[in-house]
Structure formats: structure tokens, C-alpha cells
Write a protein that holds these residues in place. Structure first.
Motif, mmCIF file in Angstrom:
data_model
loop_
_atom_site.group_PDB
_atom_site.id
_atom_site.type_symbol
_atom_site.label_atom_id
_atom_site.label_comp_id
_atom_site.label_asym_id
_atom_site.label_seq_id
_atom_site.Cartn_x
_atom_site.Cartn_y
_atom_site.Cartn_z
ATOM 1 N N ALA A 1 -2.843 -4.562 -2.509
ATOM 2 C CA ALA A 1 -2.867 -3.156 -2.929
ATOM 3 C C ALA A 1 -3.080 -3.042 -4.432
ATOM 4 O O ALA A 1 -3.835 -2.186 -4.894
ATOM 5 C CB ALA A 1 -1.585 -2.445 -2.510
ATOM 6 N N VAL B 1 -6.261 6.788 2.593
ATOM 7 C CA VAL B 1 -5.830 5.401 2.782
ATOM 8 C C VAL B 1 -5.439 5.265 4.246
ATOM 9 O O VAL B 1 -4.724 6.103 4.789
ATOM 10 C CB VAL B 1 -4.627 5.036 1.882
ATOM 11 C CG1 VAL B 1 -4.127 3.628 2.179
ATOM 12 C CG2 VAL B 1 -4.980 5.189 0.409
ATOM 13 N N PHE C 1 0.758 7.201 4.906
ATOM 14 C CA PHE C 1 -0.634 7.276 5.356
ATOM 15 C C PHE C 1 -0.675 6.862 6.826
ATOM 16 O O PHE C 1 0.223 6.176 7.320
ATOM 17 C CB PHE C 1 -1.535 6.362 4.513
ATOM 18 C CG PHE C 1 -0.978 4.980 4.335
ATOM 19 C CD1 PHE C 1 -1.078 4.029 5.339
ATOM 20 C CD2 PHE C 1 -0.331 4.629 3.165
ATOM 21 C CE1 PHE C 1 -0.543 2.767 5.186
ATOM 22 C CE2 PHE C 1 0.208 3.367 2.992
ATOM 23 C CZ PHE C 1 0.105 2.429 4.015
ATOM 24 N N LEU D 1 -3.014 4.909 -5.891
ATOM 25 C CA LEU D 1 -4.331 4.737 -5.272
ATOM 26 C C LEU D 1 -5.055 6.081 -5.169
ATOM 27 O O LEU D 1 -6.254 6.174 -5.453
ATOM 28 C CB LEU D 1 -4.194 4.098 -3.887
ATOM 29 C CG LEU D 1 -3.736 2.644 -3.869
ATOM 30 C CD1 LEU D 1 -3.249 2.252 -2.473
ATOM 31 C CD2 LEU D 1 -4.857 1.721 -4.318
ATOM 32 N N THR D 2 -4.329 7.126 -4.783
ATOM 33 C CA THR D 2 -4.975 8.436 -4.680
ATOM 34 C C THR D 2 -5.349 8.972 -6.061
ATOM 35 O O THR D 2 -6.420 9.559 -6.223
ATOM 36 C CB THR D 2 -4.093 9.443 -3.907
ATOM 37 O OG1 THR D 2 -2.831 9.552 -4.534
ATOM 38 C CG2 THR D 2 -3.904 9.004 -2.464
ATOM 39 N N HIS E 1 0.666 3.968 -3.010
ATOM 40 C CA HIS E 1 -0.153 5.032 -2.421
ATOM 41 C C HIS E 1 -0.499 6.137 -3.422
ATOM 42 O O HIS E 1 -1.655 6.547 -3.546
ATOM 43 C CB HIS E 1 0.537 5.607 -1.181
ATOM 44 C CG HIS E 1 -0.265 6.658 -0.503
ATOM 45 N ND1 HIS E 1 0.020 8.005 -0.633
ATOM 46 C CD2 HIS E 1 -1.359 6.579 0.281
ATOM 47 C CE1 HIS E 1 -0.861 8.699 0.062
ATOM 48 N NE2 HIS E 1 -1.704 7.860 0.629
ATOM 49 N N LEU F 1 5.667 4.830 5.980
ATOM 50 C CA LEU F 1 4.322 4.823 5.398
ATOM 51 C C LEU F 1 3.825 6.252 5.197
ATOM 52 O O LEU F 1 3.920 7.075 6.110
ATOM 53 C CB LEU F 1 3.362 4.045 6.298
ATOM 54 C CG LEU F 1 3.732 2.583 6.571
ATOM 55 C CD1 LEU F 1 2.698 1.926 7.472
ATOM 56 C CD2 LEU F 1 3.891 1.804 5.265
ATOM 57 N N PHE G 1 0.834 -1.205 0.000
ATOM 58 C CA PHE G 1 0.000 0.000 0.000
ATOM 59 C C PHE G 1 0.868 1.255 0.000
ATOM 60 O O PHE G 1 0.519 2.247 -0.636
ATOM 61 C CB PHE G 1 -0.985 -0.018 1.177
ATOM 62 C CG PHE G 1 -2.226 -0.807 0.878
ATOM 63 C CD1 PHE G 1 -3.286 -0.232 0.205
ATOM 64 C CD2 PHE G 1 -2.314 -2.140 1.229
ATOM 65 C CE1 PHE G 1 -4.427 -0.959 -0.103
ATOM 66 C CE2 PHE G 1 -3.449 -2.884 0.931
ATOM 67 C CZ PHE G 1 -4.508 -2.299 0.264
ATOM 68 N N ARG G 2 1.999 1.214 0.681
ATOM 69 C CA ARG G 2 2.944 2.336 0.651
ATOM 70 C C ARG G 2 3.430 2.575 -0.774
ATOM 71 O O ARG G 2 3.415 3.705 -1.272
ATOM 72 C CB ARG G 2 4.139 2.020 1.559
ATOM 73 C CG ARG G 2 5.261 3.056 1.494
ATOM 74 C CD ARG G 2 6.561 2.525 2.036
ATOM 75 N NE ARG G 2 7.092 1.468 1.178
ATOM 76 C CZ ARG G 2 7.966 0.555 1.582
ATOM 77 N NH1 ARG G 2 8.418 0.558 2.814
ATOM 78 N NH2 ARG G 2 8.377 -0.374 0.742
ATOM 79 N N ASP G 3 3.852 1.504 -1.430
ATOM 80 C CA ASP G 3 4.436 1.635 -2.760
ATOM 81 C C ASP G 3 3.432 2.080 -3.819
ATOM 82 O O ASP G 3 3.812 2.713 -4.805
ATOM 83 C CB ASP G 3 5.083 0.312 -3.179
ATOM 84 C CG ASP G 3 6.257 -0.067 -2.278
ATOM 85 O OD1 ASP G 3 6.741 0.799 -1.512
ATOM 86 O OD2 ASP G 3 6.681 -1.240 -2.331
#
Length: 191
Positions: free
Chosen positions: A179, A104, A126, A96-97, A93, A124, A89-91
Motif C-alpha cells: 500500500a 480502492v 473499501f 490513497l484517495t 486508504h 475495511l 490498504f485500510r490504514d
């Protein structure tokens, strides 16, 4: 001894695959409980009041370098992989936005202090939320498991639109792919 490398380098083919036990079937379409959760960004967050599209990934617990994982951790279906889950999810992020996630969050039953250490260690971008008292888990009847006498929430991801759960990813395996699956869903289901 556990280090970040051993927490991220996982051979998924050697781990038991979690089965869909139906424990999350009630979540799609449900309103999110108005429970204030301590946030690593400071203060608290009620996911019921977050505007727009929220991605929430839930995991049992991240390992801590220097602290042994609970006995039998690798034989519990769906337990192993919280660090790769968070790192994925970090990678992704920024993507995703761009695909519509206004926010997130990650969530586990770990304490706020443990969550803050995870944010710092894994860099992270988020916040992580702490449900150490299981208030959110119980209000939403989230699927749980007990490990070494401690209740933990089973791994999943939720898409929440203005306080209502739109989509549920459960079970999640392998965790490091979740993710990307969420990103694909966001692109296929714009607001």
C-alpha cells in the motif's frame, strides 16, 4: 486456531520471497475485461467501467479466525500475508484517495460471504470483490497458483485509469508494504 493477531504478526524474513515469473508482464497497458464481480458493498462492479483512477489489490485469500490455513501455506512464495496486505490498504486508504485514487478495491477468489466477513472483521473502508469463479482472472490471464486443490490468484496490485491498466505491482513482497509503494507511485504519477 487462527486469530487476527497471528494473521497480522508475520516475520517476513522466515518466508520465501516470490520471484517475478513474468506472468503479469502482459497486463500494463491492457484494457480491463468487462466482467461483473460481486461486491461487498452490494451489487456488482465491472472494473472496466469504473471512471477515474482505481487501485486494485489482489491477494490469494485472507485467513479466517478459527480456521486453519491450508497445509504448507507458509512455504508457498507470496501466499502468506493477505490480512496485513488488506490492513495496510485500510490504514492508508485516506492518503490513497488524496493522492488520486477515485476507488480502492481488494479482490480474491474467496466467496462473497467470506469477503463480507473480512470487511467486517478488518473494518475495511473499501469494498472487496469476489472472483470465486475465476471469470476475471481468466479473462485477464492473471497469474494463478493452486493450493489444496483450489485455484487462487497470485498477489499483485494494479493501477487502472478509466478501464486501462496503467501500472502493475508484481510480485508483491512483503505484502504489508504494498500500500505504501502504491501511495508513493500515485504521488509520483498524478493524473
Amino acid at each position: 486456531m487462527v486469530d487476527n493477531r497471528s494473521l497480522q504478526d508475520v516475520d517476513w524474513s522466515k518466508l520465501p520471497i516470490p520471484e517475478n515469473d513474468g506472468a503479469a508482464a502482459h497486463l500494463a497497458g491492457a484494457p480491463v475485461a468487462d466482467v461483473a464481480l460481486p461486491s461487498t458493498a452490494g451489487g456488482s462492479v465491472s472494473l472496466a467501467t469504473v471512471s477515474g483512477r482505481t487501485v486494485l489489490f489482489i491477494y490469494p485469500m485472507t485467513g479466517t479466525p478459527g480456521v486453519a490455513l491450508p497445509d504448507g501455506w507458509d512455504v508457498i512464495p507470496g501466499a502468506r500475508g493477505c490480512t496485513p496486505h488488506a490492513c495496510a490498504f485500510r490504514d492508508l486508504h485516506a492518503e490513497l484517495t488524496r493522492a488520486g485514487a477515485a476507488a480502492v478495491f481488494g479482490l480474491s477468489t474467496q466467496t462473497l460471504e467470506e469477503q463480507k466477513a473480512t470487511v467486517e472483521r478488518l473494518h475495511l473502508p473499501f469494498p472487496l470483490l469476489s472472483d470465486a469463479c475465476l471469470a476475471f482472472a481468466h479473462a485477464m490471464s492473471l497469474p494463478e497458483m493452486e493450493v489444496s486443490g483450489k485455484a487462487m490468484i497470485k498477489r499483485m496490485a494494479l493501477i487502472i485509469d478509466d478501464g486501462t491498466i496503467t501500472h502493475v505491482f508484481y510480485p508483491v513482497f512483503p505484502p504489508d508494504r504494498n500500500a505504501a509503494d502504491v501511495l508513493e507511485w500515485l504521488k509520483e504519477n498524478p493524473l
